[in-house]
Scaffold this motif. Structure first.
Motif, PDB file in Angstrom:
ATOM      1  N   HIS A   1       0.879  -1.181   0.000  1.00 38.14           N
ATOM      2  CA  HIS A   1       0.000   0.000   0.000  1.00 38.14           C
ATOM      3  C   HIS A   1       0.909   1.221   0.000  1.00 38.14           C
ATOM      4  N   ARG A   2       1.517   1.471  -1.101  1.00 39.75           N
ATOM      5  CA  ARG A   2       2.491   2.550  -1.180  1.00 39.75           C
ATOM      6  C   ARG A   2       2.222   3.301  -2.459  1.00 39.75           C
ATOM      7  N   ASN A   3       2.359   4.634  -2.429  1.00 36.83           N
ATOM      8  CA  ASN A   3       2.015   5.412  -3.625  1.00 36.83           C
ATOM      9  C   ASN A   3       3.238   6.128  -4.199  1.00 36.83           C
ATOM     10  N   TYR A   4       4.426   5.611  -3.877  1.00 39.11           N
ATOM     11  CA  TYR A   4       5.627   6.229  -4.431  1.00 39.11           C
ATOM     12  C   TYR A   4       6.654   5.130  -4.716  1.00 39.11           C
ATOM     13  N   PRO A   5       7.577   5.402  -5.642  1.00 38.03           N
ATOM     14  CA  PRO A   5       8.613   4.402  -5.921  1.00 38.03           C
ATOM     15  C   PRO A   5       9.667   4.395  -4.815  1.00 38.03           C
ATOM     16  N   ALA A   6      10.065   3.212  -4.391  1.00 36.90           N
ATOM     17  CA  ALA A   6      11.036   3.093  -3.299  1.00 36.90           C
ATOM     18  C   ALA A   6      12.228   2.261  -3.755  1.00 36.90           C
ATOM     19  N   ARG A   7      13.267   2.310  -2.957  1.00 36.52           N
ATOM     20  CA  ARG A   7      14.384   1.374  -3.131  1.00 36.52           C
ATOM     21  C   ARG A   7      14.113   0.182  -2.214  1.00 36.52           C
ATOM     22  N   VAL A   8      13.976  -0.993  -2.803  1.00 36.74           N
ATOM     23  CA  VAL A   8      13.662  -2.190  -2.034  1.00 36.74           C
ATOM     24  C   VAL A   8      14.890  -3.095  -2.029  1.00 36.74           C
ATOM     25  N   ILE A   9      15.343  -3.445  -0.824  1.00 35.87           N
ATOM     26  CA  ILE A   9      16.536  -4.278  -0.698  1.00 35.87           C
ATOM     27  C   ILE A   9      16.102  -5.725  -0.473  1.00 35.87           C
ATOM     28  N   VAL A  10      16.532  -6.598  -1.358  1.00 39.87           N
ATOM     29  CA  VAL A  10      16.167  -8.021  -1.283  1.00 39.87           C
ATOM     30  C   VAL A  10      17.442  -8.816  -1.022  1.00 39.87           C
ATOM     31  N   ARG A  11      17.420  -9.627   0.029  1.00 35.96           N
ATOM     32  CA  ARG A  11      18.603 -10.438   0.355  1.00 35.96           C
ATOM     33  C   ARG A  11      18.287 -11.906   0.144  1.00 35.96           C
ATOM     34  N   MET A  12      19.054 -12.514  -0.755  1.00 38.82           N
ATOM     35  CA  MET A  12      18.841 -13.934  -1.058  1.00 38.82           C
ATOM     36  C   MET A  12      20.148 -14.676  -0.821  1.00 38.82           C
ATOM     37  N   GLU A  13      20.008 -15.965  -0.472  1.00 33.05           N
ATOM     38  CA  GLU A  13      21.201 -16.794  -0.328  1.00 33.05           C
ATOM     39  C   GLU A  13      20.957 -18.125  -1.015  1.00 33.05           C
ATOM     40  N   THR A  14      21.882 -18.536  -1.859  1.00 34.69           N
ATOM     41  CA  THR A  14      21.767 -19.842  -2.493  1.00 34.69           C
ATOM     42  C   THR A  14      22.342 -20.891  -1.553  1.00 34.69           C
ATOM     43  N   ARG A  15      21.591 -21.979  -1.377  1.00 36.04           N
ATOM     44  CA  ARG A  15      22.028 -23.070  -0.493  1.00 36.04           C
ATOM     45  C   ARG A  15      21.775 -24.409  -1.163  1.00 36.04           C
ATOM     46  N   GLU A  16      22.687 -25.335  -0.961  1.00 33.85           N
ATOM     47  CA  GLU A  16      22.526 -26.701  -1.468  1.00 33.85           C
ATOM     48  C   GLU A  16      22.269 -27.599  -0.270  1.00 33.85           C
ATOM     49  N   LEU A  17      21.140 -28.264  -0.253  1.00 39.50           N
ATOM     50  CA  LEU A  17      20.837 -29.081   0.923  1.00 39.50           C
ATOM     51  C   LEU A  17      19.974 -30.292   0.574  1.00 39.50           C
ATOM     52  N   VAL A  18      20.245 -31.392   1.299  1.00 40.38           N
ATOM     53  CA  VAL A  18      19.487 -32.617   1.079  1.00 40.38           C
ATOM     54  C   VAL A  18      18.183 -32.525   1.855  1.00 40.38           C
ATOM     55  N   LYS A  19      17.072 -32.688   1.127  1.00 40.96           N
ATOM     56  CA  LYS A  19      15.751 -32.639   1.760  1.00 40.96           C
ATOM     57  C   LYS A  19      14.891 -33.751   1.161  1.00 40.96           C
ATOM     58  N   GLU A  20      13.761 -34.003   1.816  1.00 45.38           N
ATOM     59  CA  GLU A  20      12.841 -35.011   1.276  1.00 45.38           C
ATOM     60  C   GLU A  20      12.100 -34.438   0.074  1.00 45.38           C
ATOM     61  N   ILE A  21      12.036 -35.249  -0.982  1.00 49.62           N
ATOM     62  CA  ILE A  21      11.259 -34.875  -2.163  1.00 49.62           C
ATOM     63  C   ILE A  21       9.916 -35.599  -2.118  1.00 49.62           C
ATOM     64  N   ALA A  22       9.871 -36.704  -1.391  1.00 48.40           N
ATOM     65  CA  ALA A  22       8.647 -37.459  -1.110  1.00 48.40           C
ATOM     66  C   ALA A  22       8.934 -38.224   0.177  1.00 48.40           C
ATOM     67  N   ASP A  23       7.917 -38.811   0.779  1.00 47.59           N
ATOM     68  CA  ASP A  23       8.138 -39.555   2.028  1.00 47.59           C
ATOM     69  C   ASP A  23       9.214 -40.615   1.817  1.00 47.59           C
ATOM     70  N   GLY A  24      10.273 -40.553   2.600  1.00 48.65           N
ATOM     71  CA  GLY A  24      11.313 -41.575   2.527  1.00 48.65           C
ATOM     72  C   GLY A  24      12.255 -41.443   1.344  1.00 48.65           C
ATOM     73  N   VAL A  25      12.093 -40.373   0.538  1.00 47.55           N
ATOM     74  CA  VAL A  25      12.956 -40.164  -0.628  1.00 47.55           C
ATOM     75  C   VAL A  25      13.672 -38.830  -0.461  1.00 47.55           C
ATOM     76  N   ARG A  26      15.002 -38.844  -0.507  1.00 53.23           N
ATOM     77  CA  ARG A  26      15.759 -37.615  -0.308  1.00 53.23           C
ATOM     78  C   ARG A  26      16.468 -37.205  -1.599  1.00 53.23           C
ATOM     79  N   TYR A  27      16.692 -35.908  -1.722  1.00 52.52           N
ATOM     80  CA  TYR A  27      17.287 -35.369  -2.944  1.00 52.52           C
ATOM     81  C   TYR A  27      18.145 -34.164  -2.580  1.00 52.52           C
TER      82      TYR A  27
END
Lengths: 260, 485
Positions: B65-91
């Motif tokens: 709800h803003r009526n003017y252009p702003a500078r928006v700072i977005v912080r992202m981090e790339t991570r590689e991690l093993v997680k479940e893709i389905a029950d009992g299946v990891r990727y």
């Protein structure tokens, strides 16, 4: 070593070999080779002269021996122009790798400048990209195994299966036909000419087209688009400036034949 | 006309030379590097820079709800991690901020976005980001190739409103995407989006594992399946079951739901559909064209849409890729759970009938089959009918269809299964300590007593169940008794 007598040099070499197992250099015969990288959109046909290559990457023990001898390459003493802030940061101290670091594991977090200095210290140099790629194309039975999907899949699985921020153990896979180990699966290795091969947003090439950093660019830059493990390696090096270091980037050295 | 042009040109040049007012001078020679005014550009950012508050999917940052252009700072981090893709299946997932998809970024048209991309020091790979909301080379990829332990920053002005994909574009690009490196950035129009009661974030992707669907344990990326474009899994939000059962999206009777829907690919185009709903609005391909009353909308790989649907009746809606094999055999299934009072004027379940038992079927002599024949026929019925929901391996689908394999619910009372097959079942049940709330249709009209006896006997003697036999005469008796009240 013109100032040192031959005898003394021999003793010194013995000492070094006790401190860190002396590196084996194995002969790589001259040959013809087609690079997976494209030059002007086409595969590069290359003729490579004979050289010799370290059978294994440079280890923590070997690099420790190097910085003991060459104080100017110790963490904290090396100028930041030649090695960034994460240089050897996984070691406990500048001369103490610490308990979590295995002596016979590949050393990482070393800058391109440091790798080059190390190779220089054993009368060798960093391989150029094509030399590296030529040897890495081999597997245990073939000089060029790159067309085998099973071989490519096996490399990807090995790379993706490795976890943690330190490279895996040297020598779990078989040596290739030349007797060289672990070119493809443990870590990314510096090459001497990487900055020229993979121009990026590097300040040294102002305004250059960063081909490989682009999504579509990579499709143009690779003549063989099936070499995913190789692409990862190119991407890994592309993102680095020569003083940068990374947890998976190490190196090995090569030597030219005597008399060259 | 063409002959006149040089005259006009030279005249105006002359005028510029003679009356070099500042305005004319500016027109004649624009200083290098000065951006021309263009649509979507509302000038330089105003006010204090805003730190974007990112939330995990299926969550969405609050409307702007803003009526003017702003500078928006977005912080992202790339991570590689093993997680479940389905029950009992990891990727081994490669992610933005630890999730697939990465967080949804929400800005306003005209905002200046300052994107900080870090790569986890434990990463093996170099990563970068290509944002489809960016007008410039590589969508930012050129400026963000980031080695492990490093950070890159690039800035862009969001000049066009819409729903846009972002993804990693580091070689090998298909592998970085196949491992889960994508997400959405929503650029709101200056006036904002219409109010919706619920907003959620759903992103489809195809995954290529060396093992077959549901093969347990750690799975590697399969290069040959990728090249053949034959995924093992097609998933919403990176995991089978990420939007089902307890994770189902929630709505209430009378509410509206907005879904920001993306498709990371890398290969498949999605036939995006919600079973039991109609999209009141669908932003075609994520742009400004709005279509209405849409049943299924295409979401290209590397594309997106925004849909709004009404939920006037209670119950469970199913989110699917209506290239439907993917929903039932590869995991592309989610749920929207709508709570509230029944609305019989809009939707009412009629009574079950036993119509078929009265039809003139060819007289089926209930010959006592050998156990072997019974099993063979049961296997046929199972694969033709039951496996569509309960799956070929009888493991069911998490959150949607209960397992018949090793099922405590089945084994504790095999006779109860006769009535369920004949008359259907709805409402909450617990199977192997997991709750399910879905609808099983009555198959009495469709299947003979023999077929039901055969398929139940087949299931009881397979899939690690306890064994046992159901006779056609038992089925006949239950059929005659009618549904339990």
């Amino acid at each position: 070593m013109p100032m040192i007598s031959r005898q003394f040099a021999f003793v010194l070499m013995l000492l070094v070999s006790f401190a860190a197992k002396a590196a084996d250099y194995v002969a790589i015969p001259a040959g013809q080779f087609e690079s997976a990288l494209a030059i002007a959109g086409h595969a590069a046909h290359l003729r490579l002269a004979a050289f010799s290559m370290r059978s294994e990457p440079v280890t923590n023990a070997e690099f420790l021996a190097f910085v003991k001898q060459h104080a100017e390459w110790r963490r904290g003493q090396v100028p930041s122009l030649l090695a960034g802030s994460s240089y050897l940061s996984q070691w406990q101290g500048p001369l103490e790798p610490g308990a979590s670091i295995l002596p016979d594991q590949p050393v990482t977090q070393v800058s391109w400048f440091a790798a080059r200095a190390y190779c220089d210290s054993e009368q060798a140099r960093l391989p150029n990209w094509y030399e590296w790629e030529y040897v890495s194309a081999a597997d245990a039975t073939r000089a060029d195994a790159r067309r085998d999907p099973a071989r490519n899949q096996e490399l990807l699985s090995a790379i993706q299966g490795a976890s943690g921020n330190l490279p895996g153990v040297i020598g779990t896979g078989p040596a290739n036909v030349y007797g060289v180990r672990d070119l493809n699966r443990l870590l990314w290795e510096w090459t001497g000419d990487y900055a020229a091969m993979f121009p990026n947003a590097d300040a040294r090439v102002p305004g250059s087209v960063a081909n490989l950093a682009l999504c579509g660019g990579s499709a143009l830059a690779f003549a063989d688009k099936n070499q995913y493990a190789l692409m990862m390696r190119v991407a890994a090096l592309t993102a680095l400036r020569p003083a940068d270091t990374a947890s998976r980037v190490g190196f090995r050295c090569v030597r030219d034949p005597k008399g060259k | 006309m063409s002959r006149m042009l040089p005259i006009v040109l030279s005249a105006s040049l002359l005028a510029a030379a003679l009356y070099a007012t500042p305005a004319l001078a500016a027109k004649a020679a624009k200083p290098a590097g000065q951006a021309q005014t263009m649509a979507g550009d509302f000038g330089p950012p105003q006010g204090a820079p805003i730190e974007e508050k990112l939330v995990a999917p299926p969550g969405v940052p609050a409307p702007i709800h803003r009526n003017y252009p702003a500078r928006v700072i977005v912080r992202m981090e790339t991570r590689e991690l093993v997680k479940e893709i389905a029950d009992g299946v990891r990727y081994d997932f490669w992610t933005f901020n630890g999730s697939t998809p990465g967080p949804l970024i929400r800005v306003r048209e005209g905002d200046t976005v300052e994107l900080h991309l870090r790569n986890d020091p434990n990463s093996h790979m170099t990563h970068n980001i290509d944002m489809h909301a960016v007008m410039g080379p590589g969508g930012g990829a050129v400026s963000t190739a980031t080695a492990p332990g490093h950070e890159s920053v690039f800035t862009f002005k969001a000049l066009r409103s819409g729903v846009f994909v972002y993804h990693c574009a580091t070689p090998p690009v298909p592998m970085h995407i196949a491992n889960g490196m994508y997400g959405l950035i929503v650029v709101e129009p200056p006036e904002g989006l219409p109010k919706a009661d619920h907003e959620y974030y759903v992103m489809q992707g195809d995954f290529y594992t060396t093992g077959a669907y549901h093969a347990p344990g750690l799975q590697s990326f399969d290069m040959q399946k990728l090249l053949a474009e034959q995924p093992t899994y097609v998933l919403f939000n990176g995991r089978e079951g990420s939007l089902t059962g307890d994770n189902a999206l929630k709505s209430k009777v009378g509410d509206t739901v907005r879904l920001f829907v993306g498709n990371g690919g890398p290969n498949l185009v999605s036939s995006f559909h919600v079973i039991g709903a109609i999209f009141d609005d669908a932003n075609v391909e994520g742009g400004t064209l709005v279509n209405h009353n849409v049943q299924t909308t295409l979401v290209p790989a590397g594309g997106a849409t925004m849909v709004e649907l009404s939920t006037p009746t209670p119950g469970t809606l199913l989110i699917v890729d209506h290239s439907i094999t993917r929903a039932f055999m590869k995991g592309a299934l989610g749920q929207i759970s709508v709570s509230g009072p029944a609305q019989p004027a809009i939707y009412e379940k009629g009574p079950s009938t036993t119509f078929a038992s009265k039809t003139e079927r060819p007289v089926q002599k209930s010959v006592a089959l050998s156990v072997g024949d019974q099993m063979a026929d049961g296997k046929r019925v199972f694969s033709q009918i039951c496996s569509a929901c309960h799956q070929g391996n009888a493991m069911g689908l998490p959150g949607a269809f209960p397992p018949l394999a090793m099922s405590d619910y089945l084994n504790s009372d095999p006779k109860r299964a006769i009535s369920i097959v004949l008359h259907g079942l709805s409402g909450k049940i617990t199977v192997n300590s997991t709750g399910y709330e879905s609808v099983m249709p009555a198959l009495g009209p469709q299947l003979s007593d023999d077929e039901i006896a055969n398929v139940l006997t087949y299931v009881l003697n397979n899939f690690n169940n306890k064994g046992g036999t159901i006779k056609a005469s038992e089925v006949k008796a239950v059929r005659a008794a009618g549904p339990a009240k």
